[in-house]
Design an enzyme around this catalytic site. Sequence first.
Site, PDB file in Angstrom:
ATOM      1  N   SER A  70      33.222  52.126  46.982  1.00  0.00           N
ATOM      2  CA  SER A  70      33.399  53.543  46.654  1.00  0.00           C
ATOM      3  C   SER A  70      32.111  54.135  46.080  1.00  0.00           C
ATOM      4  O   SER A  70      31.292  53.437  45.475  1.00  0.00           O
ATOM      5  CB  SER A  70      34.511  53.718  45.627  1.00  0.00           C
TER       6      SER A  70
HETATM    7  N1  SAH Z   1      37.638  49.188  44.852  1.00  0.00           N
HETATM    8  C1  SAH Z   1      36.581  49.144  45.839  1.00  0.00           C
HETATM    9  C2  SAH Z   1      36.887  50.056  47.001  1.00  0.00           C
HETATM   10  C3  SAH Z   1      37.281  49.305  48.197  1.00  0.00           C
HETATM   11  S1  SAH Z   1      37.739  50.310  49.574  1.00  0.00           S
HETATM   12  C4  SAH Z   1      35.265  49.439  45.194  1.00  0.00           C
HETATM   13  O1  SAH Z   1      35.113  49.141  44.023  1.00  0.00           O
HETATM   14  O2  SAH Z   1      34.349  49.936  45.822  1.00  0.00           O
HETATM   15  C5  SAH Z   1      39.489  50.155  49.517  1.00  0.00           C
HETATM   16  C6  SAH Z   1      40.073  48.800  49.747  1.00  0.00           C
HETATM   17  O3  SAH Z   1      41.482  48.970  49.823  1.00  0.00           O
HETATM   18  C7  SAH Z   1      39.668  48.102  51.034  1.00  0.00           C
HETATM   19  O4  SAH Z   1      39.052  46.881  50.743  1.00  0.00           O
HETATM   20  C8  SAH Z   1      40.997  47.892  51.792  1.00  0.00           C
HETATM   21  O5  SAH Z   1      41.080  46.666  52.481  1.00  0.00           O
HETATM   22  C9  SAH Z   1      41.989  47.948  50.646  1.00  0.00           C
HETATM   23  N2  SAH Z   1      43.362  48.259  51.026  1.00  0.00           N
HETATM   24  C10 SAH Z   1      43.846  49.153  51.923  1.00  0.00           C
HETATM   25  N3  SAH Z   1      45.187  49.135  51.975  1.00  0.00           N
HETATM   26  C11 SAH Z   1      45.583  48.189  51.073  1.00  0.00           C
HETATM   27  C12 SAH Z   1      46.848  47.666  50.674  1.00  0.00           C
HETATM   28  N4  SAH Z   1      47.995  48.108  51.192  1.00  0.00           N
HETATM   29  N5  SAH Z   1      46.857  46.705  49.728  1.00  0.00           N
HETATM   30  C13 SAH Z   1      45.726  46.217  49.177  1.00  0.00           C
HETATM   31  N6  SAH Z   1      44.492  46.661  49.515  1.00  0.00           N
HETATM   32  C14 SAH Z   1      44.418  47.636  50.456  1.00  0.00           C
END
Ligand code: SAH
Length: 221
Positions: A70
């Site tokens: 993010s």
């Molecule tokens: N928190 C991260 C952002 C990752 S992007 C950061 O610090 O930058 C969002 C993440 O959500 C992705 O890795 C994706 O695989 C995950 N995601 C999407 N749907 C999900 C679900 N139902 N359960 C768990 N993770 C999920």
Amino acid sequence: MTPLQLQGIGMTSQRTRDRLVDRLKERGIRNPDVLEVIANTPRHIFVDEALSHRAYEDTALPIGFGQTISQPYIVARMTEILLEQGPLESVLEIGTGCGYQAVVLAQLVNRVYSVERIAPLQQKAKDRMKLLRANNVKLKHADGNWGWSDEGPFDAILSAAAPDHIPVQLAEQLKVGGQLIIPIGDERKQVLTLVTRNEDGFSKKIIEDVMFVPMLSGTQK
Ligand code: SAH
């Protein structure tokens, strides 16, 4: 990883990180604790080495599997909003990804729980938690749509993935007075939404337009 790699040099040095913090201040982030944690967290270890020179730009970057780390502004903003309630005991994150948001939170609250549906991302995040000695973070490979009821209820829940409506089962894992911050929408338009659990139900506040990866169902090996 050597201490120097962790500390960062050149495009990953403290000076570069401080410039990111200046940018976040310009964009309206005010909480000094949040700004300090962003200044001290080595974001470059959460991305591939080939991208580490861009780690302190205020942008989302690819982390593989079609997912992103993010944007620092949005990490700071969501964290700052949740901390407005006062000190937080336990926070659940949906979508660990590379683990950056979880490590930021871990320095500001007592306990962080984070769920990721893609196994290799979850494993890599686990390795980074060890490296950074983030001992108050508990990770799980699971579909975050269902929250983590065994560890709840939580003071706050933060979702880094966008469903098309507020998942009731997540809101129900909040303590009374607890807050869920979550992007709601599709690939064209999403709004960052703050849901507060009250004695007699839930209230909702729209924060701003955002763009996150979609919340998917099930897990991926
Ligand atoms: N928190 C991260 C952002 C990752 S992007 C950061 O610090 O930058 C969002 C993440 O959500 C992705 O890795 C994706 O695989 C995950 N995601 C999407 N749907 C999900 C679900 N139902 N359960 C768990 N993770 C999920």
